[in-house]
Design a protein around this motif. Structure first.
Motif, PDB file in Angstrom:
ATOM      1  N   ILE A  98      -6.128   0.658   5.171  1.00 61.85           N
ATOM      2  CA  ILE A  98      -5.431  -0.631   5.260  1.00 61.85           C
ATOM      3  C   ILE A  98      -4.135  -0.474   6.052  1.00 61.85           C
ATOM      4  N   TYR A 133      -9.400   2.423   0.133  1.00 59.22           N
ATOM      5  CA  TYR A 133      -8.942   1.675   1.302  1.00 59.22           C
ATOM      6  C   TYR A 133      -7.470   1.872   1.660  1.00 59.22           C
ATOM      7  N   GLY A 134      -6.711   2.557   0.814  1.00 55.06           N
ATOM      8  CA  GLY A 134      -5.255   2.586   0.984  1.00 55.06           C
ATOM      9  C   GLY A 134      -4.765   2.942   2.378  1.00 55.06           C
ATOM     10  N   GLU A 181       0.820  -1.220   0.000  1.00 59.84           N
ATOM     11  CA  GLU A 181       0.000   0.000   0.000  1.00 59.84           C
ATOM     12  C   GLU A 181       0.854   1.270   0.000  1.00 59.84           C
ATOM     13  N   ARG A 238      -4.841   0.102   9.764  1.00 57.98           N
ATOM     14  CA  ARG A 238      -5.292  -1.102  10.486  1.00 57.98           C
ATOM     15  C   ARG A 238      -4.183  -2.137  10.622  1.00 57.98           C
ATOM     16  N   ALA A 239      -3.299  -2.192   9.622  1.00 58.72           N
ATOM     17  CA  ALA A 239      -2.224  -3.195   9.668  1.00 58.72           C
ATOM     18  C   ALA A 239      -1.069  -2.750  10.575  1.00 58.72           C
TER      19      ALA A 239
END
Lengths: 183, 111
Positions: free
Chosen positions: A153, A149-150, A46, A156-157
């Protein structure tokens, strides 16, 4: 800190991701489990995709550092500053004082969660997500789904994820931190 | 064309013929999938068997297609996800939105 250069070509995303993960597994031998491996891979893909979207033909530097079981992955370039279109306004850097007063900025979201930015100072935004427990997914829920979502994501990661803009030099730095656990 | 299709029972099976599902092909994926849905295919099973990774752009395209399918009274199921792609669906909560099956046969029986 080990530096890797991304030439902002799509074909380079996966080979560079594999190369960086190989390096990380070498320096953090016993502390990259399957979950950490997935998170690192996802964050790298990402970050590189984000760079591809915003950098054109210039190169981007990816930095990797490991300190006290904390893995730091940074993306640094001199491209356009992070552009965020909130529902209220387009953010420009340095952030205006009215944005500073808000402290938290809702960036985008849907019924499942919102990506937010916590203003640390006029050139520093710390990302985090607010997640909601959805019991029933209706058609309206689907129609309202976010299609971007970039940053969500990466947030969240990561255990921590932020953006810094350096006025004068124009350097933009995204940094993701993952706390690796000793097995 | 990045999608190869065939009909099975009352569903359209869509095989993604890509290893890297990313920004460079997300728009084409979206256009091809939208076209298939607009052609009257209500139940679509998207097969990711050949795909090694998916990025946010491609996920956004898939969500856009799901919205179109549902507006047309249909649905999209996904199959053949490797462990990283399945984890990515979970990370962005899309596992709560898409029906996820191991393979096409399982999707057809709604197992």
């Amino acid at each position: 800190m080990k530096k890797f250069v991304f030439n902002n070509e799509t074909e380079g995303i996966y080979p560079l991701t594999v190369q960086i993960i190989g390096y990380i597994k070498n320096i953090a031998k016993d502390i990259v489990d399957d979950d950490a491996d997935f998170r690192i891979k996802t964050i790298l893909i990402e970050l590189l995709t984000n760079s591809l979207k915003h950098m054109g033909t210039d190169v981007t530097n990816i930095g990797v550092d490991l300190k006290s079981n904390k893995l730091y992955i940074s993306k640094q370039d001199k491209g356009k500053p992070l552009q965020i279109n909130t529902r209220q306004a387009i953010l420009t850097w340095p952030l205006l004082t009215n944005k500073l007063a808000q402290n938290e900025i809702a960036i985008y979201g849907d019924d499942f969660g919102t990506l937010k930015g916590r203003v640390k100072n006029s050139n520093h935004l710390e990302f985090f997500t607010e997640d909601f427990d959805v019991q029933y997914v209706s058609k309206e829920t689907v129609m309202g789904l976010n299609e971007h979502y970039g940053l969500m994501i990466i947030a969240r990661a990561s255990d921590a994820f932020d953006y810094k803009h350096k006025p004068g030099t124009g350097i933009n730095t995204f940094t993701s931190v993952i706390e690796l656990k000793q097995r | 064309m990045i999608l190869r299709t065939h009909l099975l029972d009352n569903a359209l099976i869509v095989d993604i013929q890509l290893k890297e599902a990313n920004l460079s092909n997300a728009d084409q994926f979206k256009a091809e999938l939208h076209s298939l849905i607009n052609s009257g295919n209500k139940y679509v099973i998207v097969n990711f068997e050949q795909v090694i990774y998916v990025d946010s752009s491609f996920l956004g395209a898939l969500v856009s297609a799901l919205k179109l399918a549902m507006n047309n009274g249909g649905d999209i199921a996904v199959v053949g996800l490797n462990s990283d792609i399945r984890s990515l669906f979970q990370l962005v909560r899309l596992d709560k939105v898409f029906k996820i099956y191991t393979n096409t046969q399982e999707a057809l029986t709604g197992a």
